[in-house]
Motif scaffolding. Structure first.
Motif, PDB file in Angstrom:
ATOM      1  N   LEU A   1       0.815  -1.214   0.000  1.00 42.39           N
ATOM      2  CA  LEU A   1       0.000   0.000   0.000  1.00 42.39           C
ATOM      3  C   LEU A   1       0.849   1.263   0.000  1.00 42.39           C
ATOM      4  O   LEU A   1       0.351   2.345  -0.329  1.00 42.39           O
ATOM      5  CB  LEU A   1      -0.920   0.016   1.229  1.00 42.39           C
ATOM      6  CG  LEU A   1      -2.027  -1.037   1.282  1.00 42.39           C
ATOM      7  CD1 LEU A   1      -2.801  -0.915   2.581  1.00 42.39           C
ATOM      8  CD2 LEU A   1      -2.964  -0.906   0.097  1.00 42.39           C
ATOM      9  N   VAL A   2       2.123   1.148   0.389  1.00 42.27           N
ATOM     10  CA  VAL A   2       2.972   2.342   0.508  1.00 42.27           C
ATOM     11  C   VAL A   2       3.189   3.015  -0.852  1.00 42.27           C
ATOM     12  O   VAL A   2       3.014   4.233  -0.972  1.00 42.27           O
ATOM     13  CB  VAL A   2       4.307   1.991   1.188  1.00 42.27           C
ATOM     14  CG1 VAL A   2       5.223   3.204   1.238  1.00 42.27           C
ATOM     15  CG2 VAL A   2       4.056   1.462   2.605  1.00 42.27           C
ATOM     16  N   PRO A   3       3.572   2.277  -1.918  1.00 44.14           N
ATOM     17  CA  PRO A   3       3.670   2.943  -3.225  1.00 44.14           C
ATOM     18  C   PRO A   3       2.343   3.530  -3.683  1.00 44.14           C
ATOM     19  O   PRO A   3       2.309   4.626  -4.262  1.00 44.14           O
ATOM     20  CB  PRO A   3       4.137   1.818  -4.164  1.00 44.14           C
ATOM     21  CG  PRO A   3       4.806   0.831  -3.270  1.00 44.14           C
ATOM     22  CD  PRO A   3       4.042   0.878  -1.983  1.00 44.14           C
ATOM     23  N   LEU A   4       1.237   2.819  -3.435  1.00 40.14           N
ATOM     24  CA  LEU A   4      -0.078   3.350  -3.788  1.00 40.14           C
ATOM     25  C   LEU A   4      -0.318   4.680  -3.095  1.00 40.14           C
ATOM     26  O   LEU A   4      -0.763   5.657  -3.707  1.00 40.14           O
ATOM     27  CB  LEU A   4      -1.161   2.336  -3.401  1.00 40.14           C
ATOM     28  CG  LEU A   4      -2.610   2.787  -3.613  1.00 40.14           C
ATOM     29  CD1 LEU A   4      -2.908   2.922  -5.098  1.00 40.14           C
ATOM     30  CD2 LEU A   4      -3.581   1.785  -2.970  1.00 40.14           C
TER      31      LEU A   4
ATOM     32  N   PHE B   1       2.213   7.638  -4.510  1.00 38.12           N
ATOM     33  CA  PHE B   1       1.883   8.206  -5.808  1.00 38.12           C
ATOM     34  C   PHE B   1       0.482   8.821  -5.819  1.00 38.12           C
ATOM     35  O   PHE B   1       0.219   9.750  -6.586  1.00 38.12           O
ATOM     36  CB  PHE B   1       2.039   7.136  -6.888  1.00 38.12           C
ATOM     37  CG  PHE B   1       3.462   6.677  -7.060  1.00 38.12           C
ATOM     38  CD1 PHE B   1       4.467   7.591  -7.353  1.00 38.12           C
ATOM     39  CD2 PHE B   1       3.817   5.349  -6.887  1.00 38.12           C
ATOM     40  CE1 PHE B   1       5.789   7.188  -7.490  1.00 38.12           C
ATOM     41  CE2 PHE B   1       5.136   4.936  -7.029  1.00 38.12           C
ATOM     42  CZ  PHE B   1       6.122   5.862  -7.328  1.00 38.12           C
ATOM     43  N   GLY B   2      -0.401   8.330  -4.955  1.00 40.85           N
ATOM     44  CA  GLY B   2      -1.706   8.968  -4.818  1.00 40.85           C
ATOM     45  C   GLY B   2      -1.592  10.370  -4.249  1.00 40.85           C
ATOM     46  O   GLY B   2      -2.261  11.305  -4.711  1.00 40.85           O
ATOM     47  N   VAL B   3      -0.738  10.540  -3.231  1.00 42.91           N
ATOM     48  CA  VAL B   3      -0.498  11.869  -2.658  1.00 42.91           C
ATOM     49  C   VAL B   3       0.037  12.820  -3.725  1.00 42.91           C
ATOM     50  O   VAL B   3      -0.416  13.964  -3.855  1.00 42.91           O
ATOM     51  CB  VAL B   3       0.482  11.782  -1.467  1.00 42.91           C
ATOM     52  CG1 VAL B   3       0.963  13.171  -1.057  1.00 42.91           C
ATOM     53  CG2 VAL B   3      -0.192  11.098  -0.273  1.00 42.91           C
ATOM     54  N   SER B   4       1.002  12.346  -4.522  1.00 45.82           N
ATOM     55  CA  SER B   4       1.573  13.196  -5.576  1.00 45.82           C
ATOM     56  C   SER B   4       0.521  13.596  -6.599  1.00 45.82           C
ATOM     57  O   SER B   4       0.479  14.753  -7.049  1.00 45.82           O
ATOM     58  CB  SER B   4       2.725  12.458  -6.268  1.00 45.82           C
ATOM     59  OG  SER B   4       3.824  12.290  -5.406  1.00 45.82           O
TER      60      SER B   4
ATOM     61  N   ASN C   1       7.830  14.609  -3.682  1.00 50.36           N
ATOM     62  CA  ASN C   1       7.252  13.385  -3.117  1.00 50.36           C
ATOM     63  C   ASN C   1       7.425  12.213  -4.082  1.00 50.36           C
ATOM     64  O   ASN C   1       7.745  11.092  -3.670  1.00 50.36           O
ATOM     65  CB  ASN C   1       5.770  13.601  -2.817  1.00 50.36           C
ATOM     66  CG  ASN C   1       5.153  12.426  -2.085  1.00 50.36           C
ATOM     67  OD1 ASN C   1       5.518  12.111  -0.961  1.00 50.36           O
ATOM     68  ND2 ASN C   1       4.208  11.763  -2.728  1.00 50.36           N
ATOM     69  N   THR C   2       7.239  12.474  -5.366  1.00 49.77           N
ATOM     70  CA  THR C   2       7.423  11.416  -6.365  1.00 49.77           C
ATOM     71  C   THR C   2       8.868  10.950  -6.416  1.00 49.77           C
ATOM     72  O   THR C   2       9.152   9.744  -6.455  1.00 49.77           O
ATOM     73  CB  THR C   2       6.985  11.922  -7.746  1.00 49.77           C
ATOM     74  OG1 THR C   2       5.617  12.345  -7.692  1.00 49.77           O
ATOM     75  CG2 THR C   2       7.139  10.836  -8.797  1.00 49.77           C
ATOM     76  N   LEU C   3       9.804  11.899  -6.401  1.00 51.42           N
ATOM     77  CA  LEU C   3      11.219  11.547  -6.469  1.00 51.42           C
ATOM     78  C   LEU C   3      11.666  10.770  -5.229  1.00 51.42           C
ATOM     79  O   LEU C   3      12.416   9.787  -5.336  1.00 51.42           O
ATOM     80  CB  LEU C   3      12.067  12.813  -6.622  1.00 51.42           C
ATOM     81  CG  LEU C   3      11.883  13.579  -7.940  1.00 51.42           C
ATOM     82  CD1 LEU C   3      12.703  14.860  -7.938  1.00 51.42           C
ATOM     83  CD2 LEU C   3      12.261  12.703  -9.133  1.00 51.42           C
ATOM     84  N   VAL C   4      11.218  11.200  -4.039  1.00 53.55           N
ATOM     85  CA  VAL C   4      11.574  10.485  -2.813  1.00 53.55           C
ATOM     86  C   VAL C   4      10.990   9.080  -2.830  1.00 53.55           C
ATOM     87  O   VAL C   4      11.655   8.102  -2.439  1.00 53.55           O
ATOM     88  CB  VAL C   4      11.091  11.264  -1.573  1.00 53.55           C
ATOM     89  CG1 VAL C   4      11.212  10.413  -0.308  1.00 53.55           C
ATOM     90  CG2 VAL C   4      11.894  12.550  -1.409  1.00 53.55           C
TER      91      VAL C   4
END
Length: 639
Positions: A296-299, A302-305, A413-416
């Motif tokens: 769920l962490v990648p979801l 990238f959802g936040v971004s 956020n995406t890069l991190v």
């Protein structure tokens, strides 16, 4: 996937008093801080004095995290946890008594001294807040329990800010006395409830406390870096605080300058974000199937971004008119898009941070967890300070608008996220496997919570029906498991990366490749010696007709090798039901026999799959025949 719900924890003494205490603490802290702002308005102080408080207050509150986190982590490790919670909530009563005096005397110096005290109390409470959960919750409850804690914290902060902000508006001349009484009563309530928390053993009662702050701060920060996955989970949590700090710091001015609203519109924006965090946090258990699902962490990242990026495009410039009420803003064109973006950012933030907390708790040794949390708090404080400084620099030095700050935050956020998922592929691997399993199947679990041990070595044996079996089982078992699989399946393109990242163990037959077979037995032996779960498919290959093939003797060899080392390994029989005929099994319709019929997508997509677990069998008496019979009984007629 299961009839259980995390909300059942709110009816149990092992969790409810703790949940109430931590929520009351967050609520009281924010009532206090907002009441100070109300007092400044009540006293009609100058703008310069308000600005001085605005700059001093966050620094004063966060300073104890740098000074005392190392000591707090050691104390939390050494003391019985319920006792420590009672001590910290007793401290809160004393600190809020000093703060109450500051309100009555309308003395900012006293209030700032008390604010330092609340930071100190939060520093001491932080390590025990999260280190207690693995002691009172089962592994399959960690995600749900953390979700409830994050939901309770976010809602408590929001409601505390609203309540604290209303005190002086509603109480008028009696405001200082109402504020004083409120914070003392809330502190007493927290201490009273804390005494209802059951006793929880210390993580390391023999630990000797090192009072050298600098030396111990370095040591506990190093503890956060022992395991790669934990290190980057800690980094992820700190990044969550960075993003949250940058975002929420902009909301008061954003609501006024870009949305054209008043203070009430800022509260609405904060409420949308906070409710989103709460909903996302409590949704993690359902989405993860009661396992620590770091997929769920990648979801979440990238959802936040995505929502931050859309927030920039939704309102890139200043509002054309100002002074709007909440209802006037809601009625304006484009307002619902902004509201959806703020809620979405909070929602996916919950998806992001809850599994990270659960991972840290599940993979850190119990006698180190409180210190790891303390080390994480030091790093969190650094990220919060950096977020505040960067936010100020972007606007005052570079002249960026708030929407441009949001855009930069989306890109950062995406890069991190990409950085974290590149150096720890397990996060992305779990996301892909989670997406595959949840897209293709609906899982129902039976007996896993009762029969799969919460800790220690165990051998899991299961029937082998499809190429997805390992992914389905990993999505069903609360603990990480090492899967032994046929090397040709292990080497399937794309899936190979997933299996290798999950530390699966490829095996071949003795005639095919003796070296691969021997390496597999050695790897299984080492994993069991380390107390890990190992799952094997004793049939040795996928079923060709839906029936369970005779179990091979390899399972007995594994148990014999463990016994030779003096280790008795329990064997948990498991069975997959309703998998035969799914798109990844070998079933071929006799009439058609083609690829499309074999996949049977229209009929078997989102198929209902059952995962069964039976009573563990003592490794000293387990045989291939006995385990085969147990697995057959579990599967029954539902091939």
């Amino acid at each position: 996937m299961s009839g259980h719900s995390q909300f059942n924890l709110l009816r149990q003494r092992r969790f409810l008093p703790y949940f109430v205490v931590q929520a009351l603490g967050s609520f009281n802290d924010n009532v206090y801080r907002q009441a100070i702002i109300g007092l400044l308005a009540f006293m009609a102080v100058s703008s310069d004095e308000k600005a001085l408080y605005a700059n001093l207050a966050p620094a004063i509150f966060i300073l104890p995290y740098f000074l005392f986190s190392a000591t707090a982590g050691q104390v939390a490790e050494r003391l019985e946890k319920q006792k420590l919670i009672v001590v910290t909530t007793t401290m809160e009563i004393a600190i809020m008594s000093v703060a109450a005096l500051g309100f009555v005397l309308q003395s900012m110096p006293i209030l700032l001294v008390a604010l330092f005290g609340t930071g100190l109390q939060s520093t001491l409470f932080g390590p025990v807040k999260y280190s207690i959960l693995p002691s009172v919750l089962k592994p399959e409850e960690l995600t749900g329990g953390n979700g409830l804690v994050e939901m309770g914290t976010s809602i408590a902060i929001l409601v505390g800010m609203i309540f604290g902000g209303l005190i002086f508006q509603l109480a008028g001349e009696r405001g200082p006395y109402v504020a004083a009484a409120s914070i003392i009563l809330l502190a007493i309530a927290g201490n009273t409830v804390a005494r209802r928390i059951p006793k929880v053993d210390a993580g390391d009662p023999a630990l000797k406390v090192d009072w050298n702050i600098a030396r111990e701060s370095w040591r506990i920060w190093q503890l956060t870096r022992k395991q790669l996955a934990v290190r980057n989970a800690v980094l992820g949590v700190s990044w969550f605080w960075f993003v949250g700090t940058v975002l929420t710091a902009q909301l008061p001015v954003y609501a006024e300058a870009n949305l054209g609203g008043t203070q009430s519109l800022y509260i609405l924006a904060l409420a949308l974000f906070s409710v989103g965090v709460g909903v996302g946090s409590v949704s993690c258990e359902k989405l993860s199937g009661r396992v620590v699902e770091i997929g769920l962490v990648p979801l979440g990242a990238f959802g936040v971004s995505a929502f931050l990026l859309d927030l920039y495009f939704a309102r890139p410039g200043h509002a054309l008119a100002h002074g709007h009420t909440v209802m006037e803003f809601v009625a304006m064109p484009g307002s619902w898009r902004i509201m959806l973006d703020l809620t979405g950012i909070g929602l996916f933030t919950g998806f992001f941070v809850v599994p990270l907390f659960a991972l840290i708790q599940s993979r850190t040794a119990r006698n180190e967890l409180a210190r790891v949390i303390a080390g994480m708090n030091i790093q969190n404080a650094m990220f919060i300070v950096a977020a505040a400084l960067i936010g100020i620099a972007l606007q005052r030095v570079f002249g960026w608008s708030i929407p441009q700050v949001f855009l930069a935050l989306a890109v950062a956020n995406t890069l991190v996220a990409i950085y974290i998922f590149t150096i720890v592929p397990e996060f992305l691997m779990r996301f892909l496997s989670w997406l595959l399993v949840r897209t293709l199947y609906r899982l129902k679990l039976h007996g896993i919570e009762r029969h799969v041990p919460d800790e220690g070595a165990a051998l899991l044996v299961c029937n082998h029906v499809s190429y997805m079996d390992a992914l389905i089982l990993s999505a069903s078992i609360p603990r990480p498991a090492r899967f032994v699989m046929y090397y040709r399946i292990f080497n399937i393109p794309v899936m190979r990366w997933i299996f290798r990242t999950a530390k699966a163990i490829p095996i071949a037959g003795a005639r095919e490749d003796p070296a691969v077979m021997q390496a597999a037995f050695d790897a299984v032996d080492a994993a069991l010696a380390e107390g890990e779960l190992v799952c094997i498919f004793p049939e040795g290959a996928l079923t060709k007709d839906g029936d369970i093939a005779p179990f091979k003797s390899g399972v007995e060899k594994i148990l014999e090798r463990a016994a030779a080392r003096g280790q008795v390994v329990p064997v948990v029989p498991m069975a997959l039901r309703n998998m035969w005929g799914s798109m990844w099994s070998r079933r071929v319709n006799a009439r058609a026999g083609g690829l499309l019929d074999r996949m049977r997508v229209p009929h078997r997509l989102r198929a209902r799959i059952e995962v069964m677990a039976g009573e563990p069998v003592d490794g000293r008496v387990a045989t291939a025949e006995l385990l085969e019979a147990r697995v057959r009984a579990l599967r029954g007629e539902a091939a």
